[in-house]
Scaffold this motif. Structure first.
Motif, mmCIF file in Angstrom:
data_model
loop_
_atom_site.group_PDB
_atom_site.id
_atom_site.type_symbol
_atom_site.label_atom_id
_atom_site.label_comp_id
_atom_site.label_asym_id
_atom_site.label_seq_id
_atom_site.Cartn_x
_atom_site.Cartn_y
_atom_site.Cartn_z
ATOM 1 N N ALA A 141 19.685 -32.970 -9.190
ATOM 2 C CA ALA A 141 20.805 -33.511 -9.971
ATOM 3 C C ALA A 141 22.121 -33.234 -9.248
ATOM 4 C CB ALA A 141 20.817 -32.883 -11.361
ATOM 5 N N PRO A 142 22.388 -33.997 -8.165
ATOM 6 C CA PRO A 142 23.630 -33.764 -7.401
ATOM 7 C C PRO A 142 24.856 -33.839 -8.318
ATOM 8 C CG PRO A 142 22.201 -35.310 -6.233
ATOM 9 C CD PRO A 142 21.587 -35.094 -7.595
ATOM 10 N N GLY A 143 25.810 -32.952 -8.078
ATOM 11 C CA GLY A 143 27.017 -32.935 -8.910
ATOM 12 C C GLY A 143 26.944 -31.937 -10.056
ATOM 13 N N THR A 144 25.805 -31.250 -10.201
ATOM 14 C CA THR A 144 25.649 -30.318 -11.333
ATOM 15 C C THR A 144 25.373 -28.882 -10.903
ATOM 16 O OG1 THR A 144 23.241 -30.575 -11.531
ATOM 17 C CG2 THR A 144 24.609 -32.208 -12.678
ATOM 18 N N ALA A 145 25.453 -28.593 -9.613
ATOM 19 C CA ALA A 145 25.069 -27.245 -9.148
ATOM 20 C C ALA A 145 26.032 -26.169 -9.640
ATOM 21 C CB ALA A 145 24.973 -27.213 -7.626
ATOM 22 N N TYR A 146 27.311 -26.516 -9.746
ATOM 23 C CA TYR A 146 28.272 -25.517 -10.262
ATOM 24 C C TYR A 146 29.417 -26.204 -10.990
ATOM 25 C CZ TYR A 146 30.790 -26.638 -5.895
ATOM 26 O OH TYR A 146 31.409 -27.281 -4.862
ATOM 27 N N ASP A 147 29.957 -25.452 -11.937
ATOM 28 C CA ASP A 147 31.149 -25.881 -12.673
ATOM 29 C C ASP A 147 31.822 -24.585 -13.093
ATOM 30 O OD1 ASP A 147 33.107 -27.060 -14.100
ATOM 31 O OD2 ASP A 147 31.796 -28.156 -15.475
ATOM 32 N N ASP A 148 32.895 -24.243 -12.401
ATOM 33 C CA ASP A 148 33.438 -22.894 -12.506
ATOM 34 C C ASP A 148 34.962 -22.935 -12.460
ATOM 35 O OD1 ASP A 148 32.914 -19.797 -11.935
ATOM 36 O OD2 ASP A 148 34.469 -20.500 -10.560
ATOM 37 N N PRO A 149 35.627 -22.085 -13.264
ATOM 38 C CA PRO A 149 37.091 -22.111 -13.266
ATOM 39 C C PRO A 149 37.723 -21.780 -11.914
ATOM 40 C CG PRO A 149 36.239 -20.412 -14.781
ATOM 41 C CD PRO A 149 35.062 -21.149 -14.249
ATOM 42 N N ILE A 150 37.050 -20.982 -11.094
ATOM 43 C CA ILE A 150 37.633 -20.587 -9.804
ATOM 44 C C ILE A 150 37.374 -21.631 -8.727
ATOM 45 C CG2 ILE A 150 37.621 -18.854 -7.956
ATOM 46 C CD1 ILE A 150 36.765 -16.799 -10.101
ATOM 47 N N ILE A 151 36.155 -22.076 -8.615
ATOM 48 C CA ILE A 151 35.832 -22.978 -7.495
ATOM 49 C C ILE A 151 35.739 -24.449 -7.893
ATOM 50 C CG2 ILE A 151 34.670 -21.191 -6.145
ATOM 51 C CD1 ILE A 151 31.997 -22.511 -7.048
#
Lengths: 103, 290
Positions: free
Chosen positions: B178-188
């Protein structure tokens, strides 16, 4: 003096970007950064310093320095960074923290 | 093909940027106290074994080239790369990234860049560059699956799981499933990879987005492998490997890769067969072919 620093690529692909207004820095940082810009001979560097054969997963940098009405931008591949520019890129990479990672 | 012989060397760059650094472990040498050294040694060895036993490949160049790695490159260096003749690993900054030798698939990814250089020689720019990146993610992920003996259905299909520190909200660095879903983070921020051609990155950063657009061929591979089922290295992996070694030119586009992998799938596993169909469907679902 204002410096714009961008880093892209690398294995992670995480982008770094920051704008640094030197007048806003502490005096010691101001002095150090001014010196690094001067030592790099920034305004005499070519606009593009590219590696002949790109190495996979290396970084790419784009630096812009604006000072006394003149502006110069240099795009440089990590594996082609000239020796005299390396300390400036090193300092900026350290200075630009996680908060400056953006996409 | 005569069986190859595995040869490894690991160097300590000692936080400098001179390569290779000081030799700290050679083939057959005992484990040392430095974890990064042992990880580079062990995982490059597993990648050798994987490529040898699965595809009959003798090392990076196919001719038994020694696998050289340098660890502790630079200071808090948050990267790993292939410099044309060896693998190089940083320690990570400790805030966002852990050391880069800690992930099996990162080591596999870098070593695969060497294989690509000796085979298709995909130019590191734009679409051939994104394919170059994608082949490294594919074989990095397959190495992890092979080591864990995981089927396509059970594998996580993540690249760099464990590379981020615990401060970062991330499953990994990239997701082939699921490309585009590996991370979702306030810093990066958020994973920018496009799963589909409609979200193709057109900018000039990162050599034309080679680490961004690789998400699309990555996903095509995942879709093919998931549809085929079983161990992904046996069929989908074999098709991609044959395409990389024998068929793709240095300037390959995504649509060329789609045509070539479908043709190779037909040749290897039967024309118009299930594998060929799965490969074709994969590329179609990501919008590369109509």
């Amino acid at each position: 003096m204002k410096i714009t620093f961008e880093r892209s690529g690398g294995f992670t692909g995480l982008r770094l970007a920051a704008e640094i207004e030197l007048a806003m820095l502490a005096e010691s940082e101001f002095g150090r950064l001014s010196q690094l810009v001067g030592d790099s001979g920034f305004f005499d560097l070519p606009e593009q310093i590219l590696s002949k054969e790109r190495q996979p997963d290396r970084f790419s940098y784009r630096l812009t320095v604006a000072e006394d009405g003149r502006t110069h931008t240099v795009e440089v591949d990590e594996e082609a960074v000239p020796e005299k520019l390396a300390p400036l890129i090193g300092w900026l990479t350290e200075k630009v923290g996680p908060k400056d990672i953006s996409r | 093909m005569p069986p190859g012989r595995k040869r490894r060397a690991v160097y300590d760059a000692g936080s400098a940027r001179q390569l290779p650094g000081v030799l700290v472990r050679e083939e057959g040498g005992r484990a040392v106290r430095d974890r990064a050294v042992n990880e580079a040694y062990n995982t490059s060895g597993r990648m050798y074994d994987f490529m040898s036993r699965t595809y009959g490949r003798n090392s990076i160049d196919g001719r038994g080239m020694r696998l050289d790695s340098s660890v502790h490159f630079g200071v808090r260096y948050d990267n790993a790369f292939w410099n044309g003749s060896q693998m190089v690993y940083g320690d990570g900054d400790g805030r966002i990234f852990n050391r880069f030798t800690g992930c099996i698939d990162v080591v596999g990814h870098e070593l695969a860049h060497g294989i690509t250089q000796h085979e298709a020689g995909l130019r590191y720019q734009g679409q051939p560059g994104a394919l170059n990146e994608s082949f490294s993610d594919v074989f990095g992920s397959l190495l992890k699956q092979w080591v864990k003996k995981e089927s396509a259905a059970r594998a996580d299909w993540l690249i760099g799981a464990g590379l981020f520190t615990r401060r970062i909200k991330a499953a990994g660095l990239r997701s082939m499933k699921a490309p585009g879903t590996a991370y979702d983070d306030p810093i990066i921020g958020r994973d920018p990879q496009p799963a589909h051609m409609k979200d193709y990155y057109e900018g000039d950063e990162d050599n034309g987005g080679v680490h961004i657009n690789s998400g699309t061929p990555n996903h095509a591979f995942y879709l093919a492998a998931a549809a085929i089922g079983g161990y992904a290295w046996e069929k989908a992996g074999r098709v991609w490997y044959a395409a990389l070694c024998d068929r793709l030119p240095p300037e390959s586009s995504f649509s060329q890769a789609a045509r070539v992998t479908a043709a190779v799938a037909g040749e290897l596993f039967g024309r118009g067969g299930r594998v060929e169909q799965a490969v074709k469907n994969g590329w179609k679902q990501v919008g590369v072919t109509g």
